[in-house]
Design an enzyme around this catalytic site. Structure first.
Site, PDB file in Angstrom:
ATOM      1  N   CYS A   8      84.895  12.653 -24.848  1.00 45.51           N
ATOM      2  CA  CYS A   8      84.540  12.917 -23.445  1.00 45.51           C
ATOM      3  C   CYS A   8      85.372  11.980 -22.574  1.00 45.51           C
ATOM      4  O   CYS A   8      86.442  11.534 -22.990  1.00 45.51           O
ATOM      5  CB  CYS A   8      83.036  12.783 -23.216  1.00 45.51           C
ATOM      6  SG  CYS A   8      82.345  11.152 -23.574  1.00 45.51           S
ATOM      7  N   ARG A  14      78.316  11.826 -23.239  1.00 47.11           N
ATOM      8  CA  ARG A  14      78.343  13.083 -23.998  1.00 47.11           C
ATOM      9  C   ARG A  14      78.846  12.930 -25.424  1.00 47.11           C
ATOM     10  O   ARG A  14      78.198  13.424 -26.364  1.00 47.11           O
ATOM     11  CB  ARG A  14      79.213  14.113 -23.256  1.00 47.11           C
ATOM     12  CG  ARG A  14      78.598  14.565 -21.958  1.00 47.11           C
ATOM     13  CD  ARG A  14      79.605  15.278 -21.081  1.00 47.11           C
ATOM     14  NE  ARG A  14      80.616  14.355 -20.571  1.00 47.11           N
ATOM     15  CZ  ARG A  14      81.671  14.704 -19.858  1.00 47.11           C
ATOM     16  NH1 ARG A  14      81.869  15.984 -19.573  1.00 47.11           N
ATOM     17  NH2 ARG A  14      82.520  13.799 -19.418  1.00 47.11           N
ATOM     18  N   ASP A 135      79.271  16.718 -17.164  1.00 46.64           N
ATOM     19  CA  ASP A 135      79.155  15.255 -17.121  1.00 46.64           C
ATOM     20  C   ASP A 135      77.813  14.877 -16.484  1.00 46.64           C
ATOM     21  O   ASP A 135      77.555  15.209 -15.330  1.00 46.64           O
ATOM     22  CB  ASP A 135      80.323  14.739 -16.272  1.00 46.64           C
ATOM     23  CG  ASP A 135      80.367  13.228 -16.187  1.00 46.64           C
ATOM     24  OD1 ASP A 135      79.397  12.572 -16.619  1.00 46.64           O
ATOM     25  OD2 ASP A 135      81.383  12.713 -15.692  1.00 46.64           O
TER      26      ASP A 135
HETATM   27  P1  4NP Z   1      80.904  10.582 -20.438  1.00 42.55           P
HETATM   28  O1  4NP Z   1      80.311  10.290 -18.980  1.00 42.55           O
HETATM   29  O2  4NP Z   1      82.340  11.032 -20.238  1.00 42.55           O
HETATM   30  O3  4NP Z   1      80.037  11.682 -20.949  1.00 42.55           O
HETATM   31  O4  4NP Z   1      80.794   9.289 -21.209  1.00 42.55           O
HETATM   32  C1  4NP Z   1      80.889   9.417 -18.067  1.00 42.55           C
HETATM   33  C2  4NP Z   1      80.718   8.059 -18.210  1.00 42.55           C
HETATM   34  C3  4NP Z   1      81.256   7.188 -17.279  1.00 42.55           C
HETATM   35  C4  4NP Z   1      81.943   7.694 -16.195  1.00 42.55           C
HETATM   36  C5  4NP Z   1      82.115   9.062 -16.056  1.00 42.55           C
HETATM   37  C6  4NP Z   1      81.593   9.924 -16.995  1.00 42.55           C
HETATM   38  N1  4NP Z   1      82.463   6.805 -15.231  1.00 42.55           N
HETATM   39  O5  4NP Z   1      82.941   7.278 -14.180  1.00 42.55           O
HETATM   40  O6  4NP Z   1      82.415   5.564 -15.444  1.00 42.55           O
END
Ligand code: 4NP
Length: 166
Positions: A8, A14, A135
């Protein structure tokens, strides 16, 4: 050994959820010794961190433990290692397509070592006709439940695909 990498953006919501869900489903299916699971992010922001507490709590309610996982960034060498590289959304897929070893004219041996191309986890394995895992980072608890619902379903389909290769 079959190797699965979930990817991800941050590797704290995710993909660690998918990592923990698949690990437990494989253990319950008696396949834990035959399949290795990992996860990574395309962004470096959270390297070394545990999964987001909201992901851990939502997962724990369904008996999945994510506490042993630590974020890392996806690298080109992952495509030499993993049989499946499964992206959560289109942005992650595009980011991965940007780092797949493409082989240079002077190094076709590199291309021959690539085991997999990145694919959208849900587009390949959802039984619900879904393509992307949204997300949940900036949203509420329902987003984390939705991630689990989608990932549990697609992991069941993925295990069926893995069984065909064992
Ligand atoms: P992930 O979610 O890609 O599912 O781990 C996110 C975690 C952090 C951030 C964005 C999406 N962020 O902007 O820090």
């Amino acid at each position: 050994m079959i190797k699965v990498l979930f990817v991800c953006l941050g590797n704290i919501c995710r993909s660690p959820t998918a990592h923990g869900v698949l690990e437990r489903k494989l253990a319950m299916a008696g396949l834990a010794n035959l399949v290795e699971v990992d996860s990574a992010g395309t962004a470096p922001w959270h390297i070394g961190k545990q999964p987001d507490l909201r992901s851990q709590q939502a997962a724990r309610k369904r008996d999945y433990d994510l506490s042993h996982l630590r974020a890392r960034q996806a690298i080109a060498d992952d495509f030499f290692e993993f049989d499946y590289v499964l992206a959560m959304d289109n942005q992650n897929l595009e980011n991965l397509q940007g780092i797949v070893p493409a082989g240079r004219a002077d190094n076709s041996a590199e291309l021959s070592r690539v085991k997999s191309q990145p694919e959208l986890f849900l587009a390949t394995f959802s039984s619900q006709g879904l393509t992307q895992v949204p997300d949940p980072y900036y949203g509420g608890d329902e987003g984390f439940e939705a991630v689990l619902d989608m990932v549990e379903d697609a992991c069941d389909q993925l295990i069926m695909d893995i069984r065909k290769k064992l």
